[in-house]
Design a protein around this motif. Structure first.
Motif, PDB file in Angstrom:
ATOM      1  N   ILE A   7       0.835  -1.205   0.000  1.00  0.00           N
ATOM      2  CA  ILE A   7       0.000   0.000   0.000  1.00  0.00           C
ATOM      3  C   ILE A   7       0.874   1.261   0.000  1.00  0.00           C
ATOM      4  O   ILE A   7       1.818   1.379   0.790  1.00  0.00           O
ATOM      5  CB  ILE A   7      -0.931   0.020   1.234  1.00  0.00           C
ATOM      6  N   ALA A   9       0.205   5.627   0.009  1.00  0.00           N
ATOM      7  CA  ALA A   9      -0.843   6.627   0.214  1.00  0.00           C
ATOM      8  C   ALA A   9      -0.216   7.998   0.364  1.00  0.00           C
ATOM      9  O   ALA A   9       0.931   8.136   0.803  1.00  0.00           O
ATOM     10  CB  ALA A   9      -1.674   6.279   1.455  1.00  0.00           C
ATOM     11  N   GLN A  15       3.944  11.962   0.561  1.00  0.00           N
ATOM     12  CA  GLN A  15       3.729  10.526   0.636  1.00  0.00           C
ATOM     13  C   GLN A  15       3.794  10.068   2.087  1.00  0.00           C
ATOM     14  O   GLN A  15       4.769  10.296   2.791  1.00  0.00           O
ATOM     15  CB  GLN A  15       4.762   9.765  -0.192  1.00  0.00           C
ATOM     16  N   THR A  42      -2.272   6.227   9.365  1.00  0.00           N
ATOM     17  CA  THR A  42      -2.637   6.252   7.945  1.00  0.00           C
ATOM     18  C   THR A  42      -2.934   4.849   7.439  1.00  0.00           C
ATOM     19  O   THR A  42      -3.862   4.653   6.641  1.00  0.00           O
ATOM     20  CB  THR A  42      -1.512   6.890   7.108  1.00  0.00           C
ATOM     21  N   VAL A  46      -6.360   3.723   5.605  1.00  0.00           N
ATOM     22  CA  VAL A  46      -6.443   3.059   4.305  1.00  0.00           C
ATOM     23  C   VAL A  46      -7.282   1.784   4.418  1.00  0.00           C
ATOM     24  O   VAL A  46      -8.118   1.494   3.556  1.00  0.00           O
ATOM     25  CB  VAL A  46      -5.037   2.744   3.756  1.00  0.00           C
ATOM     26  N   VAL A  51      -8.906   6.988   3.868  1.00  0.00           N
ATOM     27  CA  VAL A  51      -7.824   7.493   3.022  1.00  0.00           C
ATOM     28  C   VAL A  51      -7.666   6.514   1.862  1.00  0.00           C
ATOM     29  O   VAL A  51      -7.601   5.298   2.081  1.00  0.00           O
ATOM     30  CB  VAL A  51      -6.495   7.619   3.804  1.00  0.00           C
ATOM     31  N   ALA A  53      -6.007   4.427  -1.139  1.00  0.00           N
ATOM     32  CA  ALA A  53      -4.710   3.859  -1.488  1.00  0.00           C
ATOM     33  C   ALA A  53      -4.326   4.323  -2.894  1.00  0.00           C
ATOM     34  O   ALA A  53      -5.112   4.195  -3.835  1.00  0.00           O
ATOM     35  CB  ALA A  53      -4.767   2.340  -1.447  1.00  0.00           C
ATOM     36  N   ALA A  54      -3.119   4.868  -3.022  1.00  0.00           N
ATOM     37  CA  ALA A  54      -2.632   5.271  -4.344  1.00  0.00           C
ATOM     38  C   ALA A  54      -2.206   4.051  -5.156  1.00  0.00           C
ATOM     39  O   ALA A  54      -2.271   4.060  -6.386  1.00  0.00           O
ATOM     40  CB  ALA A  54      -1.467   6.237  -4.198  1.00  0.00           C
TER      41      ALA A  54
END
Length: 234
Positions: A7, A9, A15, A42, A46, A51, A53-54
C-alpha cells in the motif's frame, strides 16, 4: 484473514505510506508499531477506507475491498476505533454505544450487544446514564472501544488506545484487548507503547518512515536485539 499488500498513500503531494504490507490472522492480536509519524494511523485509515490507497491492495478473506467505501467496509465487519476517542460528550454513555451499532440496527440484537459490552466494561454499566464527556479519560477509552464492539466487527482496529491514560488503566485496557481476541475477534492494535503491545499481541509489524521495517511473531520481536535497541529505547 485481512491482507494489506504494498500500500502507498498520500496526503496531497506528501507521501505517507510506501509499499506497506501486513497480514492479520483470524482471532489474533496484531500490533502495528513504530515511532510518531511513522504511518501507523494512515495504515488504519487506508484499511477503513477513509484514506484512498494510491497503489497496492486491501483484501478481506480474499475479497478485494480496496475500492470500497468506508460504509461498505463497516458492513463487511471492519471497524475502526480512532485515536482521540471522538465520543459525543453531551450524550449518555449508552447512547454513544447504541450509535456504534447503527449499521446493525436491523438485526434486533442491540440489547444483547450492549450487555456484552457491559460485561466487558462493568464501569460503563455503572455510568450508562452519565454524559460521556464527564467521564475520566480511561472510562472514555472504554466507551470508544465498546462503541466499536457494538458494530459486531470481524476486524476491530484500535488506534493509540493507551494515549494519555494512567499506567494502571493502560494495563487494564491491554488485558481487555487480549480478552476480546480470545472471544474470537481479530484485532489490529496501533500503539507507541511497544512493550505492552508485544506482551498481548500474537504478531507484530513495525513501520517507520511510511515503510514496513519488521514483521513477525510478537515473541520474535520481543527477543530481537535490533528491535529492542531501535524501538524499546534500551
Amino acid at each position: 484473514m485481512l491482507d494489506v499488500k504494498n500500500i502507498s498513500a498520500f496526503y496531497g503531494d506528501a507521501q505517507a505510506l510506501e509499499d506497506v504490507s501486513l497480514s492479520l490472522q483470524p482471532h489474533q492480536v496484531t500490533a502495528l508499531l513504530g515511532p510518531n509519524a511513522a504511518g501507523k494511523s494512515t495504515t488504519l485509515r487506508v484499511i477503513s477506507g477513509t484514506v484512498a490507497a494510491a497503489s497496492g491492495s486491501v483484501s478481506l478473506e480474499s475479497q478485494d475491498i480496496t475500492k470500497m467505501s468506508p460504509a461498505e467496509r463497516v458492513n463487511l465487519g471492519i471497524v475502526h476505533v480512532p485515536e482521540g476517542r471522538r465520543l459525543f460528550g453531551s450524550m449518555t454513555v449508552e447512547d454513544n454505544l447504541i450509535l456504534g451499532g447503527y449499521s446493525k440496527r436491523k438485526d434486533r440484537k442491540t440489547t444483547q450487544r450492549l450487555e456484552k459490552v457491559y460485561d466487558l466494561f462493568p464501569r460503563l454499566a455503572e455510568r450508562r446514564k452519565q454524559e460521556a464527556g464527564l467521564m475520566s479519560g480511561g472510562e472514555q477509552q472504554m466507551c470508544a472501544v465498546g462503541r466499536g464492539l457494538m458494530a459486531d466487527p470481524r476486524v476491530l482496529m484500535i488506534d493509540e488506545m493507551s494515549l494519555g491514560l494512567a499506567p494502571v488503566i493502560v494495563t487494564q485496557m491491554f488485558q481487555i484487548v487480549r480478552d476480546i481476541a480470545d472471544t474470537g475477534m481479530t484485532v489490529l492494535l496501533v500503539e507507541q507503547h511497544v512493550k505492552h503491545a508485544l506482551e498481548v499481541a500474537d504478531f507484530a509489524t513495525i513501520i517507520d518512515g511510511g515503510k514496513t521495517r519488521v514483521s513477525g511473531t510478537a515473541e520474535e520481536l520481543r527477543n530481537s536485539d535490533t528491535v529492542r535497541e531501535s524501538y524499546f529505547g534500551s
